[in-house]
Design an enzyme around this catalytic site. Structure first.
Site, PDB file in Angstrom:
ATOM      1  N   GLN A 111      52.025  38.899  40.750  1.00  0.00           N
ATOM      2  CA  GLN A 111      52.313  37.458  40.770  1.00  0.00           C
ATOM      3  C   GLN A 111      53.818  37.183  40.773  1.00  0.00           C
ATOM      4  O   GLN A 111      54.274  36.201  41.360  1.00  0.00           O
ATOM      5  CB  GLN A 111      51.650  36.793  39.552  1.00  0.00           C
ATOM      6  N   LYS A 114      54.811  37.540  44.447  1.00  0.00           N
ATOM      7  CA  LYS A 114      54.142  36.510  45.237  1.00  0.00           C
ATOM      8  C   LYS A 114      54.832  35.167  45.016  1.00  0.00           C
ATOM      9  O   LYS A 114      55.167  34.452  45.959  1.00  0.00           O
ATOM     10  CB  LYS A 114      52.678  36.404  44.810  1.00  0.00           C
ATOM     11  N   LYS A 126      49.872  36.316  34.180  1.00  0.00           N
ATOM     12  CA  LYS A 126      48.425  36.271  34.404  1.00  0.00           C
ATOM     13  C   LYS A 126      47.729  36.340  33.061  1.00  0.00           C
ATOM     14  O   LYS A 126      48.265  36.942  32.113  1.00  0.00           O
ATOM     15  CB  LYS A 126      47.975  37.461  35.258  1.00  0.00           C
ATOM     16  N   GLY A 165      43.925  28.688  37.976  1.00  0.00           N
ATOM     17  CA  GLY A 165      42.580  29.234  38.164  1.00  0.00           C
ATOM     18  C   GLY A 165      42.612  30.650  38.717  1.00  0.00           C
ATOM     19  O   GLY A 165      43.640  31.136  39.185  1.00  0.00           O
ATOM     20  N   ASP A 166      41.499  31.330  38.637  1.00  0.00           N
ATOM     21  CA  ASP A 166      41.297  32.632  39.279  1.00  0.00           C
ATOM     22  C   ASP A 166      39.786  32.902  39.217  1.00  0.00           C
ATOM     23  O   ASP A 166      39.002  31.944  39.123  1.00  0.00           O
ATOM     24  CB  ASP A 166      42.116  33.732  38.570  1.00  0.00           C
ATOM     25  N   THR A 209      44.114  28.202  48.674  1.00  0.00           N
ATOM     26  CA  THR A 209      44.257  29.652  48.866  1.00  0.00           C
ATOM     27  C   THR A 209      43.579  30.079  50.170  1.00  0.00           C
ATOM     28  O   THR A 209      44.168  30.806  50.987  1.00  0.00           O
ATOM     29  CB  THR A 209      43.676  30.427  47.667  1.00  0.00           C
ATOM     30  N   ASN A 240      35.777  30.609  45.611  1.00  0.00           N
ATOM     31  CA  ASN A 240      36.744  29.604  46.048  1.00  0.00           C
ATOM     32  C   ASN A 240      37.531  30.055  47.292  1.00  0.00           C
ATOM     33  O   ASN A 240      37.633  29.313  48.271  1.00  0.00           O
ATOM     34  CB  ASN A 240      37.695  29.295  44.881  1.00  0.00           C
ATOM     35  N   SER A 383      49.713  24.874  43.506  1.00  0.00           N
ATOM     36  CA  SER A 383      49.778  24.643  42.054  1.00  0.00           C
ATOM     37  C   SER A 383      51.140  24.055  41.683  1.00  0.00           C
ATOM     38  O   SER A 383      51.243  23.192  40.815  1.00  0.00           O
ATOM     39  CB  SER A 383      49.577  25.954  41.290  1.00  0.00           C
TER      40      SER A 383
END
Ligand code: NDP
Ligand code: 2IT
Length: 450
Positions: A111, A114, A126, A165-166, A209, A240, A383
């Protein structure tokens, strides 16, 4: 020992020997930044590698909650605040029985880069818990989310650490998490994204995403004089990311023919029926088996019947393959099948879905490979748009968000391509993405001092 071996040795000394996912992510980044390290001796003198591979802070906490029969359960919760050189910590929360410190360290590490690649100002983090939401009532989900937030809410803040979210954490869970934060702090503070619209969420975040993945692929293909129009595409997952990737593929005239869940895979030669898929996975939260009951053109293969242990999704000939379920779901056997079936491009919707052996074989066959930290960055990017809307109280329309998302994905591709050109990497988008992300974080770390 060269710097990679030294860094891996150091990582193995400071982490558990069983942190295999974390070491996998680490190695991929370290191997590909070699040309950057050669051009920037200051990264060595500033000891950037050793500093970047250790999380700033890892919070482990106990979650106690009551089920509908008043039984008390205990789960383990985690938040890895890995790096905040680009401030604030930002990253999703995952609820899945497989969650452990290794999985969250790999996700938080990925992350960092990214988030840096998006060009937005966010660090990497995370979190999650080893809780299994499957089979739980809505009230039990609410109780668990409340207990999760109670356990560590005081580590959050809109300019400190912002959740998202994830896997198995969508608008419903985010709503309960945010509600509990407000109860505990008596403040409205944008400490979580992917909120339901009524709680200050952003239009377009749910789709971001999956749509972003396809926008990235579209930009890349245009650059090569190709398009997705009329092309057969295979997708794994049916959550998702997968659902919205399928939706955007249809918008662009492609033909998505597969999806999967943790129990099996669907091949629908007429193209996935998106309305039916949404009904089964989003409304009923049921198994994909029911899809095949309602669609004559579809075949369903149970996980235990996958040939050679690799998902049935990857047996289907396609132009483009989009792994959108989970880490290490696409291994060497699948990769060989895809190559045999003349696949042209792999674009990762999930985080680290492709094993190192599979990546190696794709690269040796010159298959275009779009890595997760570039291709799925649209979610976290929107986000940040949500955070901006909460802070300014000025809300964007769906079209405005979608246009911004498209622009961000296209910029990500151009910047990675430029990095590839600078370092003579041809179309090695993995190395291009790692160098671009690493450089942004390393420069920020140097500028802020030790
Ligand atoms: P969801 O929970 O919505 O969907 C996950 C999907 O993957 C489900 O179909 C699930 O099956 C399947 N799945 C999960 N674990 C496994 C497993 N061990 N084996 C096989 N199938 C599995 O999650 P998302 O779609 O949000 O996330 C998918 C991936 O995308 C993850 O890697 C996530 O980290 C990544 N991602 C998500 C972003 C987001 O904004 N949501 C942003 C960027 C990346 P079942 O229905 O049976 O559980
Ligand atoms: O992996 C990811 O980028 C996400 N799960 C999205 C994180 C976020 O904060 O929106």
């Amino acid at each position: 020992m060269d710097y990679i071996e030294l860094a891996m040795k150091r990582a193995k000394e400071t982490n558990c020997s069983t942190d295999t996912n974390f070491f996998q992510a680490l190695k991929e980044v370290l191997v590909s930044i070699r040309p950057l390290m050669e051009n920037h001796p200051e990264y060595k003198t500033q000891n950037i590698i050793e500093r970047i591979i250790s999380p700033n802070r890892a919070i482990y906490f106990k979650i106690e909650w009551l089920d509908d029969s008043n039984n008390i359960h205990v789960n383990s919760g985690y938040r890895i605040q890995f790096n905040n050189a680009l401030d604030p910590y930002k990253g999703g929360v995952r609820f899945h029985p497989s969650v452990n410190p290794d999985i969250l360290k790999f996700l938080a590490f990925e992350q960092i880069f990214k988030n840096a690649i998006t060009g937005l100002h966010i660090g990497g983090a995370k979190g999650g818990a080893d809780f299994d939401p499957k089979g739980k009532s809505d009230k039990e989900i609410m109780k668990f989310c409340q207990a999760f937030m109670t356990a560590f809410y005081n580590s959050l803040g809109s300019d400190i650490d912002v959740l998202g979210g994830d896997i198995r954490v969508g608008a419903r869970e985010v709503g309960y998490l945010f509600g509990q934060y407000k109860q505990l702090t008596n403040s409205y503070n944008s400490i979580i994204t992917s909120k339901p619209l009524a709680l200050g969420g952003s239009l377009g975040r749910t789709e971001a995403t999956g749509y972003g993945l396809i926008y990235f692929t579209q930009t890349l293909l245009e650059d090569m004089g190709e398009t997705l129009k009329g092309k057969i595409c295979t997708i794994s997952g049916s959550g998702n990311v997968a659902i919205h990737a399928i939706e955007k593929l249809y918008d662009l005239g492609a033909v998505p023919v597969t999806c999967s869940d943790s129990r099996g895979a669907i091949h629908d030669s007429n193209g996935i029926d998106l309305a039916l898929l949404k009904k089964i996975k989003l409304e009923r939260r049921a198994s994909l088996e029911y899809y095949a009951h309602e669609r004559k053109s579809a075949t369903y293969v149970k996980k235990e019947n996958y040939v050679g242990g690799s998902s049935h999704v990857w047996d289907i000939p396609c132009f483009a393959a989009f792994p959108c379920a989970t880490q290490n779901e696409l291994g060497l056997t699948c990769a060989k099948k895809l190559i045999h079936n003349d696949v042209k491009i792999i674009a990762e919707g999930a985080n680290m879905p492709t094993t190192p052996e599979a990546i190696e074989v794709f690269q040796s066959h010159s298959i275009i490979f779009a890595p997760a930290k570039a291709a799925n960055a649209g979610g976290v990017a929107v986000s940040v748009l949500e955070m901006g809307q909460n802070n300014s109280l000025k809300y964007l329309s769906f079209e405005q968000v979608d246009r911004r998302l498209k622009g961000i994905m296209s910029n990500i591709y151009s910047n990675i391509k430029m990095t590839c050109d600078t370092y003579d990497l041809e179309m090695d988008l993995i190395a291009g993405a790692n160098i671009l992300g690493f450089k942004r974080v390393a420069d920020a770390m140097i500028m802020q001092g030790v």
